[in-house]
Motif scaffolding. Structure first.
Motif, PDB file in Angstrom:
ATOM      1  N   UNK B 234      50.670 -67.227 -13.104  1.00  0.00           N
ATOM      2  CA  UNK B 234      49.908 -66.183 -13.806  1.00  0.00           C
ATOM      3  C   UNK B 234      50.396 -66.059 -15.244  1.00  0.00           C
ATOM      4  N   UNK B 235      51.723 -66.025 -15.401  1.00  0.00           N
ATOM      5  CA  UNK B 235      52.333 -65.906 -16.729  1.00  0.00           C
ATOM      6  C   UNK B 235      51.965 -67.103 -17.598  1.00  0.00           C
ATOM      7  N   UNK B 236      52.073 -68.320 -17.009  1.00  0.00           N
ATOM      8  CA  UNK B 236      51.772 -69.547 -17.750  1.00  0.00           C
ATOM      9  C   UNK B 236      50.312 -69.548 -18.190  1.00  0.00           C
ATOM     10  N   UNK B 237      49.433 -69.086 -17.304  1.00  0.00           N
ATOM     11  CA  UNK B 237      48.020 -69.002 -17.649  1.00  0.00           C
ATOM     12  C   UNK B 237      47.790 -68.108 -18.862  1.00  0.00           C
ATOM     13  N   UNK B 238      48.503 -66.969 -18.903  1.00  0.00           N
ATOM     14  CA  UNK B 238      48.338 -66.061 -20.045  1.00  0.00           C
ATOM     15  C   UNK B 238      48.844 -66.730 -21.318  1.00  0.00           C
ATOM     16  N   UNK B 239      50.022 -67.383 -21.196  1.00  0.00           N
ATOM     17  CA  UNK B 239      50.651 -67.981 -22.376  1.00  0.00           C
ATOM     18  C   UNK B 239      49.785 -69.070 -22.990  1.00  0.00           C
ATOM     19  N   UNK B 240      49.175 -69.892 -22.131  1.00  0.00           N
ATOM     20  CA  UNK B 240      48.466 -71.072 -22.649  1.00  0.00           C
ATOM     21  C   UNK B 240      46.951 -70.928 -22.606  1.00  0.00           C
ATOM     22  N   UNK B 241      46.479 -69.673 -22.447  1.00  0.00           N
ATOM     23  CA  UNK B 241      45.024 -69.505 -22.290  1.00  0.00           C
ATOM     24  C   UNK B 241      44.274 -69.951 -23.542  1.00  0.00           C
ATOM     25  N   UNK B 242      44.980 -70.079 -24.691  1.00  0.00           N
ATOM     26  CA  UNK B 242      44.275 -70.491 -25.916  1.00  0.00           C
ATOM     27  C   UNK B 242      44.068 -72.004 -25.975  1.00  0.00           C
ATOM     28  N   UNK B 243      44.767 -72.766 -25.104  1.00  0.00           N
ATOM     29  CA  UNK B 243      44.641 -74.228 -25.165  1.00  0.00           C
ATOM     30  C   UNK B 243      43.279 -74.657 -24.632  1.00  0.00           C
ATOM     31  N   UNK B 244      42.573 -75.510 -25.353  1.00  0.00           N
ATOM     32  CA  UNK B 244      41.253 -75.956 -24.877  1.00  0.00           C
ATOM     33  C   UNK B 244      41.381 -77.111 -23.896  1.00  0.00           C
ATOM     34  N   UNK B 245      42.085 -76.888 -22.794  1.00  0.00           N
ATOM     35  CA  UNK B 245      42.278 -77.979 -21.828  1.00  0.00           C
ATOM     36  C   UNK B 245      41.245 -77.870 -20.717  1.00  0.00           C
TER      37      UNK B 245
END
Lengths: 659, 303
Positions: B234-245
């Motif tokens: 959940x934390x990782x998702x928040x941190x990297x939510x800006x990445x267009x992957x």
């Protein structure tokens, strides 16, 4: 004869007939509960009709000035009548066994008279459509429950609890009298159908709203009007506590909602008032609950908490209504109404469980119990189901209502029609905190009573109750599971009531379809969790097959002679949280520390009296009493002077009138 | 539901026991030790699954049932977790509330099992566990509320596949900070709890499972790893939510970041001491305050 009159006749006439003709113990034992069950079954017919969308009405000629005996079962009434009928019937079956130990010592014919009158008057309260009839039913309900509270009137605490209850309920009724007089004077009639918000000044409507909040809030247990609740509910016999806590306090919620339907579109601050009351009652209710040592007091405070959750949901619904945010309104109202149903199921279950514990081990002190799971397995399993449900945890019913209120608050935060985000934040934060604290409270209640080793001889020699007490608990526990899995069918119960509250027909499929899908999803998810648990249980059992499985003592760091008294106690379990909230709780601790080289006796005790009772009501009532004692010279006991007073008063009135 | 979401779920279910191994290895490197194998948790689990069990005479069926319900609850929570834009196997409006409450179910039964042993140590651990999680819950839900407001979505899949816009950046950073504290507290890591302590009096999570053995204990170990994965992801998702992957890259990114997160936890545990138990509520209240601040920011600066 209308369908709706039949259950009322059964309850009231049955109670009277049984009082007159069936006073023999053997007759009372069967006839009392049988009347309740018959009345409940008859009452279910109009309830089912109303859920089908057809209101059932009836009226009788009545020579009361301004009164009319008109009753109606619409969607909103049906939603409250359903738990009243079901819980009363189950509690009556339970009571038939629970009261056996009182046979020959107590007037059980009187008990069942008041019990059936209570059931009938609650049904009348939620169906009455005339203010006089409503207030009459309200008063009968309060008085009959008062007599049930003082059932064990030889005990001082029961008498005192009854007295507190009687005073509190009448203060509440006083506000209702003013409320209905106001509405009646404005409308020119005391029939509910005549009340209308059209053309009324906003100030007038707001005054009516506040009167309703105070008057009905006293019955529902809004903080700080809740003080009678933790006194009266523990004093009553357990199945009466189940009825009072499970359904009777909900008549307060019903009254508030019914009056709101006649006050038009609410201004935003009404919603804010209810959100604030709900959050405060919810958080403080559960904090007081977890500091209690008496299981029934704990459950009573937890009712304050759950009424808080319901009120917060109504507040969200009203905010949605005043800002024109339909999703918020629907979720808030529907969530609150669903929580009304759910709370009546699990709270009655827990009170019946507490009664069974009291029956088994003769104490309500959590710190003297323990290990009952092995001695009373049925009660233990039922109490576990109730505890998980009341914490609002997923596979069971408690989650559904809280989830809808949560989602209503989230809708307030997001979306284009975001109206009142701050209220959403308050409710989300409050519900999250309440959820965490409820877990503390009910792991304490369940864990300390049913798990571990017995902490007293009475608990060690506890015995399970008989079938008449088991079956109601079993039915309620099954309902906790069933409602949790019945998501797709729940909107059918809620929609008629929400339509009454919204004041308009909402046939729009787009409006209800999302709710239905939502609850279906949750129920599917809950089914998944249960299925996965079952699968894993099978796997675990297979893994342990043909493996050495042995029993030993609990790990005790090598200490050779552990005793049950070395277990953690309920008080120490809850203590860290109690200290966290010491500002509100003001727990009193008394500690005599061991002294000297050869320490002798030491002791520790703690108690958490009700803050509001101690700091608000007691000083107020003491001052009132002091003032009134000045008039004691009037009360001299001489009958001839009393009669003289009456005569003089009558003459003065006569002269004044004929002037 | 598609293959990608199944892949994401499987990655979590299979890789989760790796996390405690990586944390321990990081700590060993810091302390100049060689340390246990990275796969130690897998070895422990498989060894325990083959063993029999010893139960306390005090316990009832609640003790035997609890690990199973806990595992089911945490697996259920994992089905709600997306990997950035890769959707979760199960998603609907409001699933973020369900996600938080699944851990509540896990906790209820873990605590009940601890109380079932009648041990003072386990009662003490249970008491601390419920106290801390009661404070962590508002932080988690208010953090999720901030995310919901920033993205206008009420499901985890929706939140992480929508882009929140650059104005929500500071708020997302604050939410990440709050979630990191919740992650440490819920998984019984330093500074809230020390998993390596050897004194029963000072333990929280470890002491609650003291009486488990054999397959039951294997389930408990696996459940703890999964819980760490779920809250970490959940934390990782928040941190990297800006990445267009998109596609498998998103799943790989989350799995890879989980390993980095474990290293980070290892570093925190190596350089920090555990807080005094009386200070922990203050830390968690701080997390709630951070969440509220994040929520205020998104309410003020996003439409």
């Amino acid at each position: 004869m209308s369908l709706l009159l039949l259950p009322l006749i059964i309850f009231f006439a049955g109670a009277l007939l049984q009082m007159v003709f069936g006073r023999r113990v053997a007759v009372v034992r069967v006839a009392g509960p049988a009347i309740t069950v018959a009345g409940a079954l008859a009452g279910l017919i109009p309830v089912i009709r109303a859920f089908g969308g057809k209101s059932v009405t009836a009226s009788l000629p009545w020579s009361m000035p301004f009164g009319s005996f008109s009753v109606e079962m619409d969607g909103l009434s049906a939603l409250f009548a359903l738990p009243i009928l079901v819980i009363c019937a189950l509690a009556a079956v339970y009571g038939s066994e629970y009261l056996k130990s009182f046979e020959g010592k107590k007037n059980l014919a009187g008990f069942w008279f008041f019990f059936n009158v209570l059931a009938g008057s609650m049904l009348l309260v939620v169906t009455a459509r005339n203010a006089i009839l409503f207030l009459l039913a309200w008063e009968v309900m309060s008085l009959s429950s008062f007599f049930l509270v003082i059932f064990e009137s030889e005990q001082e605490h029961a008498r005192r609890a009854g007295w507190t209850y009687l005073v509190a309920t009448h203060i509440g009724t006083a506000f209702l009298l003013v409320l209905f007089c106001m509405l009646g004077a404005q409308a020119g009639t005391l029939d509910f159908s005549g009340f209308s918000a059209a053309g009324m000044a906003p100030k007038f409507l707001s005054a009516a709203f506040l009167l309703a909040v105070i008057g009905f809030g006293t019955k529902a247990g809004f903080m700080p009007m809740h003080v009678w609740l933790p006194e009266a509910h523990p004093a009553a016999p357990s199945h009466v506590s189940a009825v009072m806590s499970g359904v009777m306090i909900k008549t307060g919620i019903y009254g508030l909602l019914r009056v709101l339907t006649h006050l038009g579109t609410p201004p935003a601050w009404w919603g804010w008032v209810l959100v604030a009351i709900g959050a405060a009652s919810g958080i403080l209710g559960i904090v007081f609950a977890l500091s209690q040592h008496d299981i029934k007091r704990l459950l009573a405070y937890s009712s304050v908490e759950n009424v808080g959750i319901i009120t917060a949901g109504i507040g969200i619904g009203m905010l949605g209504m005043s800002y024109g945010n339909d999703a918020m309104m629907l979720l808030g109202f529907a969530g609150a109404l669903l929580h009304v149903l759910n709370h009546s199921i699990f709270k009655s279950l827990l009170f019946l469980g507490a009664g069974s514990v009291l029956h088994a081990a003769a104490t309500r002190e959590i710190d003297r119990l323990g290990g009952l799971m092995k001695r009373t397995p049925f009660t233990g399993a039922a109490f576990l189901a109730g505890s998980v449900a009341i914490c609002g945890l997923p596979p069971l019913n408690g989650f559904l209502g809280e989830f809808m209120i949560y989602l209503g608050s989230f809708k307030a935060l997001t979306g284009s029609a975001a109206a009142c985000p701050a209220a959403g934040v308050v409710v989300i934060a409050a519900l999250a905190l309440i959820g965490g604290l409820a877990a503390v409270c009910f792991t304490k209640a369940f864990g300390m009573i049913f798990l571990g080793e017995p902490r007293s001889d009475a608990a060690a020699h506890a015995h399970e109750c008989g079938p008449a007490m088991r079956i109601p608990m079993l039915v309620l526990a099954a309902l906790c599971v069933a409602v949790g899995l019945a998501g797709p069918f729940i909107p059918k119960l809620l929609i008629p009531a929400v339509q009454v509250l919204a004041g308009r027909q909402m046939t729009d499929g787009n409006f209800f379809a999302p709710t239905e899908r939502l609850l279906t999803n949750i129920s599917l998810f809950a089914t998944g969790v249960l299925a996965l648990s079952a699968l894993l249980l099978v796997l675990r059992t297979r893994l342990l097959r043909n493996k050495p499985v042995s029993e030993s003592v609990t790990w005790d760091c090598g200490y050779a002679a552990p005793t049950a008294r070395m277990q953690y106690t309920a008080s120490s379990y809850a203590d860290p949280v109690v200290r966290l909230f010491k500002l509100f709780l003001q727990t009193r601790r008394k500690f005599v520390s061991p002294k000297g080289l050869f320490p002798e006796k030491s002791s520790f005790s703690s108690a958490t009296p009700d803050f509001y009772r101690e700091r608000m009501y007691r000083p107020a009532f003491n001052a009132t009493e002091k003032f009134l004692t000045r008039f004691q010279w009037l009360q001299h006991g001489r009958l001839n002077l009393y009669i003289l007073c009456i005569m003089v008063t009558l003459i003065v009135i006569l002269v004044w009138k004929l002037r | 539901m598609n293959t990608l979401s199944i892949l994401n779920l499987l990655a979590g279910l299979i890789l989760a026991p790796l996390l405690p191994g990586i944390i321990n290895r990081t700590k060993a490197v810091f302390a100049g030790r060689h340390g246990q194998p990275v796969l130690q948790t897998y070895f422990d689990i498989f060894k325990l699954l083959r063993k029999g069990a010893v139960y306390s005479r005090t316990t009832s069926w609640v003790f035997r049932l609890s690990p199973v319900i806990g595992l089911a609850a945490v697996i259920a929570a994992m089905t709600l977790l997306p990997a950035l834009s890769a959707p979760a196997p199960v998603s609907f409006a409001g699933d973020l509330i369900l996600f938080a409450y699944c851990f509540g179910l896990l906790r209820f039964f873990l605590v009940a099992a601890a109380l079932d042993t009648g041990s003072a140590f386990e009662g003490m651990g249970a008491s601390r566990e419920v106290q801390f999680s009661a404070l962590a819950e508002p932080a988690l839900l208010l953090g999720l509320a901030a995310l919901a407001r920033a993205t206008g979505s009420l499901s985890l899949t929706g939140i992480f596949s929508a882009s929140a816009g650059p104005s929500a950046g500071p708020a997302l950073a604050l939410v990440s900070a709050a979630l990191f504290i919740v992650f440490l507290a819920e998984n019984a890591r330093i500074p809230v709890d020390d998993p390596n302590t050897h004194l029963e009096l000072t333990m929280i999570h470890e002491v609650m499972v003291l009486d488990y053995s054999g397959p039951d204990f294997a389930i408990i170990l696996y459940t703890s790893s999964l819980k760490m994965w779920a809250l970490g992801a959940l934390l990782v998702n928040v941190l990297f939510s800006f990445l267009p992957l998109h596609g498998p890259a998103a799943v790989a990114c989350v799995a890879g970041s989980m390993i980095l997160l474990s290293v980070l936890v290892g570093i925190v545990e190596s350089i920090m001491a555990r807080l005094s138990l009386l200070k922990v509520p203050q830390l968690l209240a701080g997390a709630v305050a951070i969440s509220v601040l994040a929520l205020t920011l998104v309410l003020r600066f996003t439409s």
